[in-house]
Design a protein around this motif. Structure first.
Motif, PDB file in Angstrom:
ATOM      1  N   MET A   1       0.856  -1.175   0.000  1.00 37.68           N
ATOM      2  CA  MET A   1       0.000   0.000   0.000  1.00 37.68           C
ATOM      3  C   MET A   1       0.900   1.235   0.000  1.00 37.68           C
ATOM      4  N   ILE A   2       0.592   2.192  -0.870  1.00 39.67           N
ATOM      5  CA  ILE A   2       1.304   3.460  -0.882  1.00 39.67           C
ATOM      6  C   ILE A   2       0.301   4.606  -0.834  1.00 39.67           C
ATOM      7  N   THR A   3       0.816   5.771  -0.490  1.00 41.92           N
ATOM      8  CA  THR A   3       0.013   6.987  -0.433  1.00 41.92           C
ATOM      9  C   THR A   3       0.703   8.052  -1.266  1.00 41.92           C
ATOM     10  N   ALA A   4      -0.079   8.837  -1.980  1.00 47.43           N
ATOM     11  CA  ALA A   4       0.456   9.961  -2.747  1.00 47.43           C
ATOM     12  C   ALA A   4      -0.344  11.212  -2.409  1.00 47.43           C
ATOM     13  N   GLU A   5       0.353  12.275  -2.128  1.00 47.23           N
ATOM     14  CA  GLU A   5      -0.254  13.597  -1.950  1.00 47.23           C
ATOM     15  C   GLU A   5       0.041  14.343  -3.244  1.00 47.23           C
ATOM     16  N   VAL A   6      -1.010  14.746  -3.957  1.00 43.98           N
ATOM     17  CA  VAL A   6      -0.834  15.313  -5.288  1.00 43.98           C
ATOM     18  C   VAL A   6      -1.575  16.645  -5.414  1.00 43.98           C
ATOM     19  N   ALA A   7      -0.920  17.581  -6.098  1.00 44.88           N
ATOM     20  CA  ALA A   7      -1.537  18.881  -6.375  1.00 44.88           C
ATOM     21  C   ALA A   7      -1.340  19.192  -7.860  1.00 44.88           C
ATOM     22  N   LEU A   8      -2.406  19.608  -8.518  1.00 44.57           N
ATOM     23  CA  LEU A   8      -2.364  19.995  -9.927  1.00 44.57           C
ATOM     24  C   LEU A   8      -2.418  21.510 -10.034  1.00 44.57           C
ATOM     25  N   TYR A   9      -1.607  22.043 -10.932  1.00 43.16           N
ATOM     26  CA  TYR A   9      -1.581  23.482 -11.159  1.00 43.16           C
ATOM     27  C   TYR A   9      -1.675  23.760 -12.661  1.00 43.16           C
ATOM     28  N   PRO A  10      -2.904  23.879 -13.195  1.00 42.98           N
ATOM     29  CA  PRO A  10      -3.050  24.218 -14.612  1.00 42.98           C
ATOM     30  C   PRO A  10      -2.443  25.598 -14.879  1.00 42.98           C
ATOM     31  N   GLN A  11      -1.769  25.715 -16.033  1.00 40.14           N
ATOM     32  CA  GLN A  11      -1.096  26.951 -16.405  1.00 40.14           C
ATOM     33  C   GLN A  11      -1.792  27.606 -17.594  1.00 40.14           C
ATOM     34  N   LYS A  12      -1.659  28.899 -17.694  1.00 43.63           N
ATOM     35  CA  LYS A  12      -2.134  29.653 -18.856  1.00 43.63           C
ATOM     36  C   LYS A  12      -3.600  29.378 -19.167  1.00 43.63           C
ATOM     37  N   THR A  13      -4.440  29.396 -18.141  1.00 42.59           N
ATOM     38  CA  THR A  13      -5.871  29.141 -18.323  1.00 42.59           C
ATOM     39  C   THR A  13      -6.678  29.928 -17.312  1.00 42.59           C
ATOM     40  N   THR A  14      -7.901  30.203 -17.651  1.00 38.80           N
ATOM     41  CA  THR A  14      -8.838  30.814 -16.700  1.00 38.80           C
ATOM     42  C   THR A  14      -9.812  29.768 -16.169  1.00 38.80           C
ATOM     43  N   ASN A  15      -9.631  28.505 -16.563  1.00 36.91           N
ATOM     44  CA  ASN A  15     -10.530  27.417 -16.171  1.00 36.91           C
ATOM     45  C   ASN A  15      -9.834  26.399 -15.269  1.00 36.91           C
ATOM     46  N   ALA A  16      -8.962  26.840 -14.391  1.00 37.89           N
ATOM     47  CA  ALA A  16      -8.182  25.915 -13.560  1.00 37.89           C
ATOM     48  C   ALA A  16      -9.076  24.980 -12.751  1.00 37.89           C
ATOM     49  N   SER A  17     -10.095  25.503 -12.114  1.00 41.97           N
ATOM     50  CA  SER A  17     -10.975  24.664 -11.283  1.00 41.97           C
ATOM     51  C   SER A  17     -11.658  23.593 -12.113  1.00 41.97           C
ATOM     52  N   GLN A  18     -12.115  23.951 -13.294  1.00 40.65           N
ATOM     53  CA  GLN A  18     -12.779  22.984 -14.172  1.00 40.65           C
ATOM     54  C   GLN A  18     -11.802  21.887 -14.608  1.00 40.65           C
ATOM     55  N   ILE A  19     -10.574  22.257 -14.913  1.00 41.05           N
ATOM     56  CA  ILE A  19      -9.568  21.282 -15.324  1.00 41.05           C
ATOM     57  C   ILE A  19      -9.240  20.340 -14.174  1.00 41.05           C
TER      58      ILE A  19
END
Length: 78
Positions: A1-19
């Motif tokens: 079993m493993i755990t990953a803490e992940v964060a996404l940072y969309p660039q050059k967009t105004t729709n980051a939350s949607q992505i």
């Protein structure tokens, strides 16, 4: 079993939350436990499940925008 803490940072967009939300929806295709937080998401499962979930997140996000993804992976219990 493993755990990953992940964060996404969309660039050059105004729709980051949607992505980000679209990428998170892709996790439903994998047998991985996901706890969504305000700044990151914690994935937990077998090695194969977590790696597949991470790939799915990145692939879904990169299809919509340039994206940075930051991941911390652990095999420690707790």
């Amino acid at each position: 079993m493993i755990t990953a803490e992940v964060a996404l940072y969309p660039q050059k967009t105004t729709n980051a939350s949607q992505i980000i939300n679209s990428a998170l929806d892709s996790l439903q295709q994998h047998n991985v436990q996901a706890q969504v937080g305000s700044m990151s998401t914690r994935l937990q499962g077998t090695d194969e499940e977590v790696w597949a979930g991470l790939k799915s997140l990145f692939d879904q996000a990169k299809a919509q925008s340039e994206v940075n993804m930051v991941v911390t992976i652990s095999n420690c219990a707790g």
